[in-house]
Design a protein around this motif. Structure first.
Motif, PDB file in Angstrom:
ATOM      1  N   ALA A  71       1.979   8.876  -4.836  1.00 59.58           N
ATOM      2  CA  ALA A  71       1.014   8.374  -5.814  1.00 59.58           C
ATOM      3  C   ALA A  71       0.274   7.176  -5.235  1.00 59.58           C
ATOM      4  CB  ALA A  71       1.733   7.993  -7.106  1.00 59.58           C
ATOM      5  N   SER A  72      -1.052   7.201  -5.282  1.00 53.40           N
ATOM      6  CA  SER A  72      -1.870   6.191  -4.613  1.00 53.40           C
ATOM      7  C   SER A  72      -1.836   4.856  -5.346  1.00 53.40           C
ATOM      8  CB  SER A  72      -3.317   6.679  -4.515  1.00 53.40           C
ATOM      9  OG  SER A  72      -3.398   7.866  -3.774  1.00 53.40           O
ATOM     10  N   TYR A  73      -1.645   3.789  -4.599  1.00 51.81           N
ATOM     11  CA  TYR A  73      -1.793   2.449  -5.160  1.00 51.81           C
ATOM     12  C   TYR A  73      -1.982   1.434  -4.038  1.00 51.81           C
ATOM     13  CZ  TYR A  73       3.007   1.285  -3.758  1.00 51.81           C
ATOM     14  OH  TYR A  73       4.144   1.038  -3.025  1.00 51.81           O
ATOM     15  N   PRO A  97      -7.911   6.385  -5.624  1.00 52.28           N
ATOM     16  CA  PRO A  97      -7.980   6.473  -4.158  1.00 52.28           C
ATOM     17  C   PRO A  97      -9.306   5.992  -3.576  1.00 52.28           C
ATOM     18  CG  PRO A  97      -6.993   8.458  -5.071  1.00 52.28           C
ATOM     19  CD  PRO A  97      -7.504   7.667  -6.235  1.00 52.28           C
ATOM     20  N   ASP A  98     -10.416   6.277  -4.265  1.00 51.15           N
ATOM     21  CA  ASP A  98     -11.719   5.829  -3.752  1.00 51.15           C
ATOM     22  C   ASP A  98     -11.821   4.309  -3.778  1.00 51.15           C
ATOM     23  OD1 ASP A  98     -12.510   8.440  -3.307  1.00 51.15           O
ATOM     24  OD2 ASP A  98     -13.451   8.656  -5.268  1.00 51.15           O
ATOM     25  N   ALA A  99     -11.304   3.692  -4.848  1.00 46.76           N
ATOM     26  CA  ALA A  99     -11.329   2.227  -4.941  1.00 46.76           C
ATOM     27  C   ALA A  99     -10.440   1.606  -3.866  1.00 46.76           C
ATOM     28  CB  ALA A  99     -10.878   1.783  -6.331  1.00 46.76           C
ATOM     29  N   ILE A 100      -9.300   2.232  -3.600  1.00 50.42           N
ATOM     30  CA  ILE A 100      -8.395   1.725  -2.558  1.00 50.42           C
ATOM     31  C   ILE A 100      -9.078   1.789  -1.193  1.00 50.42           C
ATOM     32  CG2 ILE A 100      -6.221   2.176  -1.335  1.00 50.42           C
ATOM     33  CD1 ILE A 100      -5.114   3.203  -4.035  1.00 50.42           C
ATOM     34  N   GLU A 101      -9.696   2.923  -0.919  1.00 50.70           N
ATOM     35  CA  GLU A 101     -10.389   3.081   0.367  1.00 50.70           C
ATOM     36  C   GLU A 101     -11.491   2.030   0.511  1.00 50.70           C
ATOM     37  OE1 GLU A 101     -12.986   6.463   2.813  1.00 50.70           O
ATOM     38  OE2 GLU A 101     -12.219   6.894   0.796  1.00 50.70           O
ATOM     39  N   VAL A 116      -1.746  -7.192  -9.563  1.00 50.85           N
ATOM     40  CA  VAL A 116      -3.079  -6.602  -9.644  1.00 50.85           C
ATOM     41  C   VAL A 116      -3.013  -5.308  -8.852  1.00 50.85           C
ATOM     42  CG1 VAL A 116      -5.510  -6.831  -9.032  1.00 50.85           C
ATOM     43  CG2 VAL A 116      -4.265  -8.797  -9.929  1.00 50.85           C
ATOM     44  N   THR A 117      -3.349  -4.208  -9.509  1.00 43.99           N
ATOM     45  CA  THR A 117      -3.120  -2.892  -8.919  1.00 43.99           C
ATOM     46  C   THR A 117      -4.376  -2.042  -8.933  1.00 43.99           C
ATOM     47  OG1 THR A 117      -0.839  -2.976  -9.753  1.00 43.99           O
ATOM     48  CG2 THR A 117      -1.639  -0.842  -8.995  1.00 43.99           C
ATOM     49  N   LEU A 145       0.850  -1.183   0.000  1.00 45.30           N
ATOM     50  CA  LEU A 145       0.000   0.000   0.000  1.00 45.30           C
ATOM     51  C   LEU A 145       0.884   1.230   0.000  1.00 45.30           C
ATOM     52  CD1 LEU A 145      -2.919   1.211   0.365  1.00 45.30           C
ATOM     53  CD2 LEU A 145      -2.472   1.136   2.833  1.00 45.30           C
ATOM     54  N   SER A 146       0.532   2.210  -0.824  1.00 43.19           N
ATOM     55  CA  SER A 146       1.339   3.433  -0.912  1.00 43.19           C
ATOM     56  C   SER A 146       1.263   4.221   0.389  1.00 43.19           C
ATOM     57  CB  SER A 146       0.853   4.305  -2.067  1.00 43.19           C
ATOM     58  OG  SER A 146      -0.494   4.695  -1.858  1.00 43.19           O
TER      59      SER A 146
END
Length: 317
Positions: free
Chosen positions: A148-150, A191-195, A186-187, A142-143
């Motif tokens: 940069a968000s990932y 940011p909304d999808a990560i949350e 798989v990335t 996790l970033s």
């Protein structure tokens, strides 16, 4: 790395999961963290490498409780450019083949399943969430907030990447598999999808922390950009004011040498520029008697300099 470790520790502390979901999580951790190996003595063993101590303890406990097999946890460390990393290997030496069959890592023909077990892929939503949780615990990253968000999981093969991407779609999240150098991944980058994925996996506290720090980082970045912009404007204004002072000073020297009579309003504007070298045009306008606009003070200084230039050209002639 501290935030990532917190996320994984939170995921292993989830309580109340049904056996089917926990079995799906164990299966995913085995698939994405290791699998069957042959020991130096020729014995078939199962080993799963993890980077979080709590995850290793969770797996050891659930292998015993759900499948009836004992395991050992071995620790190892290796140096990386970012420092020393501690790894934990969950090792099953007796009954490894039986465990592989029980978890679906081997199919009924005793062939290795390339993706995820069919019972997991086609299972209920709790199993799907648990499978993503297991894959992330095994090989997820996790970033850090502010970068940069990932959210990313390194996969053992393309089939495993496709399976993980497919069950993400069942959760309503677009997660595309990709190849980076020699590894399949798989990335998630949105940011909304990560949350949302963090929440679905069960890391609700870490999700709030990650989102909050990311928002703070974005706000600081914006503030820094504005500060840099303001600083650049100040430097340009100071440079322009210094150049104007030099020109006004040179103009007064010409007028004095030639005995030129300068209109009072132009002389007063030039004198204000010399006396307040760091002031902006707006500030000079307020200092004038009576106060005038910045456009007016700029116009008077401009006419003063034009008069000096005309005088100097007449001298040359």
């Amino acid at each position: 790395m501290a935030l990532l470790d917190d996320v994984k520790s939170e995921l292993t502390a989830i309580e109340g999961e049904l056996p089917l979901a926990r079995k799906a999580q164990v299966s995913a951790m085995i698939r994405f963290g290791g699998g069957l190996r042959r020991s130096p003595q020729g014995q078939i063993v199962m080993q799963v490498q993890l980077d979080n101590a709590d995850a290793a303890k969770w797996m050891q406990a659930n292998i015993r409780e759900l499948f009836g097999h004992e395991s050992r946890i071995l620790t190892a460390s290796h140096a990386t450019p970012n420092g020393t990393v501690q790894n934990y290997v969950v090792l099953v030496e007796r009954g490894a083949g039986a465990l592989a069959l029980q978890t679906g890592i081997l199919d009924r023909r005793k062939k290795m399943v390339r993706g995820l077990p069919a019972d997991v892929v086609n299972g209920n939503i709790a199993q799907v969430k648990a499978a993503w949780r297991g894959a992330f615990l095994a090989h997820g990253s996790l970033s850090d907030p502010g970068k940069a968000s990932y959210l990313e999981v390194i996969c053992p093969c393309p089939e495993a990447a496709m399976a993980l991407s497919g069950i993400a779609h069942r959760l309503g999240i677009q997660a595309k598999p990709r190849q980076l150098r020699s590894s399949q991944r798989v990335t998630l980058k949105d940011p909304d999808a990560i949350e949302r994925m963090l929440n679905l996996m069960g890391a609700t506290r870490a999700s709030r922390e990650w989102t909050g720090k990311r928002s703070d980082g974005e706000a600081r970045g914006k503030a820094n950009r504005l500060a840099n912009f303001d600083d650049a404007n100040m430097r340009r204004s100071a440079k322009a004011a210094a150049e104007a002072c030099d020109k006004v000073r040179h103009a007064f020297e010409i007028f004095e040498a030639e005995g030129v009579q300068v209109p009072d309003n132009l002389r007063a504007a030039g004198q204000l520029r010399l006396e307040h070298g760091d002031a902006s045009l707006e500030e000079l306008g307020r200092l004038a008697e009576p106060p005038i606009s910045k456009d007016a003070i700029a116009g008077r200084i401009r006419r003063l300099l034009q008069l000096a230039e005309k005088t100097e050209k007449n001298l040359v002639k």
